[in-house]
Design an enzyme around this catalytic site. Structure first.
Site, PDB file in Angstrom:
ATOM      1  N   LYS A  58      -9.338   1.636  -8.837  1.00  7.73           N
ATOM      2  CA  LYS A  58     -10.232   1.198  -8.048  1.00  7.73           C
ATOM      3  C   LYS A  58     -11.695   2.627  -7.524  1.00  7.73           C
ATOM      4  O   LYS A  58     -11.657   3.850  -8.214  1.00  7.73           O
ATOM      5  CB  LYS A  58      -9.603   2.046  -6.998  1.00  7.73           C
ATOM      6  CG  LYS A  58      -8.175   1.115  -6.220  1.00  7.73           C
ATOM      7  CD  LYS A  58      -7.442   1.785  -5.402  1.00  7.73           C
ATOM      8  CE  LYS A  58      -7.786   1.873  -3.688  1.00  7.73           C
ATOM      9  NZ  LYS A  58      -7.024   1.988  -2.739  1.00  7.73           N
ATOM     10  N   PHE A  83     -12.043  -1.604   5.032  1.00  8.10           N
ATOM     11  CA  PHE A  83     -11.013  -0.837   5.769  1.00  8.10           C
ATOM     12  C   PHE A  83     -11.174  -1.376   7.090  1.00  8.10           C
ATOM     13  O   PHE A  83     -11.543  -0.967   8.434  1.00  8.10           O
ATOM     14  CB  PHE A  83     -10.944   0.608   6.260  1.00  8.10           C
ATOM     15  CG  PHE A  83     -10.685   1.127   4.572  1.00  8.10           C
ATOM     16  CD1 PHE A  83      -9.993   0.954   3.121  1.00  8.10           C
ATOM     17  CD2 PHE A  83     -10.477   2.731   4.579  1.00  8.10           C
ATOM     18  CE1 PHE A  83     -10.067   1.290   2.146  1.00  8.10           C
ATOM     19  CE2 PHE A  83      -9.399   3.092   3.436  1.00  8.10           C
ATOM     20  CZ  PHE A  83      -9.410   2.568   2.158  1.00  8.10           C
ATOM     21  N   ASP A  87       1.290  -1.165  -0.381  1.00 11.65           N
ATOM     22  CA  ASP A  87      -0.037  -0.390   0.002  1.00 11.65           C
ATOM     23  C   ASP A  87       1.243   1.035  -0.066  1.00 11.65           C
ATOM     24  O   ASP A  87       1.206   2.028   1.193  1.00 11.65           O
ATOM     25  CB  ASP A  87      -0.630  -0.170   1.403  1.00 11.65           C
ATOM     26  CG  ASP A  87      -2.308   0.607   0.582  1.00 11.65           C
ATOM     27  OD1 ASP A  87      -2.316   1.792  -0.457  1.00 11.65           O
ATOM     28  OD2 ASP A  87      -3.008   0.942   2.513  1.00 11.65           O
ATOM     29  N   GLU A 116      -6.780   4.558  -8.389  1.00 19.85           N
ATOM     30  CA  GLU A 116      -7.887   4.798  -8.068  1.00 19.85           C
ATOM     31  C   GLU A 116      -8.695   6.573  -9.348  1.00 19.85           C
ATOM     32  O   GLU A 116      -7.652   7.572  -9.196  1.00 19.85           O
ATOM     33  CB  GLU A 116      -7.819   6.203  -6.468  1.00 19.85           C
ATOM     34  CG  GLU A 116      -8.984   6.286  -5.057  1.00 19.85           C
ATOM     35  CD  GLU A 116      -8.867   5.457  -4.411  1.00 19.85           C
ATOM     36  OE1 GLU A 116      -9.890   5.685  -3.906  1.00 19.85           O
ATOM     37  OE2 GLU A 116      -8.063   5.337  -4.232  1.00 19.85           O
ATOM     38  N   THR A 168     -13.579   0.422  -3.019  1.00 16.89           N
ATOM     39  CA  THR A 168     -12.367   0.489  -1.432  1.00 16.89           C
ATOM     40  C   THR A 168     -13.451   1.702  -1.048  1.00 16.89           C
ATOM     41  O   THR A 168     -14.269   1.965  -0.940  1.00 16.89           O
ATOM     42  CB  THR A 168     -11.124   1.931  -2.208  1.00 16.89           C
ATOM     43  OG1 THR A 168     -10.375   1.694  -0.962  1.00 16.89           O
ATOM     44  CG2 THR A 168     -11.328   3.142  -2.638  1.00 16.89           C
TER      45      THR A 168
END
Length: 313
Positions: free
Chosen positions: A125, A171, A17, A89, A149
């Site tokens: 994303k 998350f 990440d 993203e 996400t």
């Protein structure tokens, strides 16, 4: 004895990440994920100045186009040092606009293809809003794989599975943050609300044999990661990857699809838009963290755009 990271890689696909190519190269994950905040951090580092200059050269004076090209430039650099896929993203400011999200996803894939990167190595994303999920559903039909996400609720997870998206990123750490602030208490690793959320989603997906895979994200400590060993994928910051690499001990597999009893999807009814909104709204943590996450990613996207704009002037 193998270190914890080596053992984890045997039962879970490990994803970095980060937007920092050098960190990713050193840790040798399979895949990598980025977001506006990570791209912003990396773009400020002098060693990546050439990626910004290249984006400006290719995209001209349009700030949004330069930011899109910059996301792809970082993705291409990362793909040079990993065998798998990069997650890139869509602008968080499009989180409630399905057509615009679809268009942005197509554009990012087009830029990757212009750079010689097959769309099979890219995940688009999108935030797990209803609009983002519907955008992903269309992109998946076009052969563009998606990573949903900012996922905090079971309603989001169910809607993503029913939309046949490739991957979700529930998350963990941000859920823990919310409960610690509310309850003013510490949680043991097994009691961690973020760990419990991902575990529930994973078991639901495997029970009903959904093809969407689960990638736990946003970790605060290695104990959360250890509790989710066996999850399909885990995306982990370089700092925590280093911590796992530096520690030895036996790593137990906590999640195993083979041990979960199956049930047919015919037992389920499709989640409607209204049901999605209500069920997500009934979870105050999920409602607050989704909105907060979108705002923060949008803020960093604006800062990145300002950085680019300043370079143009």
């Amino acid at each position: 004895m193998m270190n914890l990271l080596e053992q984890l890689k045997k039962v879970t696909t490990v994803v970095a990440d980060s937007g920092d190519v050098e960190s990713i190269k050193a840790l040798q994950p399979v895949d990598a994920t980025t977001n506006p905040s990570l791209i912003l951090q990396a773009a400020k580092l002098p060693q990546y100045k050439h990626l910004i200059e290249d984006a400006i050269q290719k995209a001209g004076n349009n700030v949004d186009a330069i930011c899109d090209q910059l996301i792809v430039n970082f993705g291409c650099e990362i793909l040079k040092v990993i065998p798998g896929r990069i997650s890139s993203e869509v602008d968080a400011r499009l989180s409630f606009d399905t057509p615009a999200s679809i268009a942005k996803g197509r554009k990012l894939i087009s830029l990757y293809e212009q750079a010689g990167i097959s769309k099979d190595r890219v995940l688009i994303k999108l935030a797990s809003t209803w609009e983002g999920i519907k955008a992903a559903e269309q992109l998946e039909k076009e052969g563009i794989k998606c990573n949903l996400t900012l996922l905090f609720s079971m309603a989001q997870a169910i809607a993503c599975a029913q939309a046949n998206v490739t991957l979700i990123s529930p998350f963990v750490g941000r859920i823990l943050d919310w409960y610690k602030a509310r309850d003013n208490k510490e949680y043991t690793p097994s009691e961690d609300p973020g760990v419990q959320s991902v575990t529930s989603i994973y078991k639901y997906y495997k029970k009903y044999d959904y093809k969407t895979v689960v990638m736990g994200a946003s970790f605060r400590n290695i104990q959360e990661i250890i509790e989710l060993a066996g999850c399909d994928l885990l995306t982990i910051s370089p700092a925590l990857l280093n911590d796992l690499q530096s520690q030895e001990g036996e790593l137990l597999t906590k999640l195993d699809a083979a041990n979960i009893a199956k049930a047919p999807q015919s037992d389920l009814t499709a989640l409607t838009h209204e049901q999605f909104l209500w069920q997500h709204n009934e979870d105050p943590m999920a409602s607050e963290k989704l909105g907060e996450g979108i705002r923060n990613f949008a803020k960093d996207q604006r800062i990145l755009a300002k950085l680019v704009e300043d370079l143009l002037n």
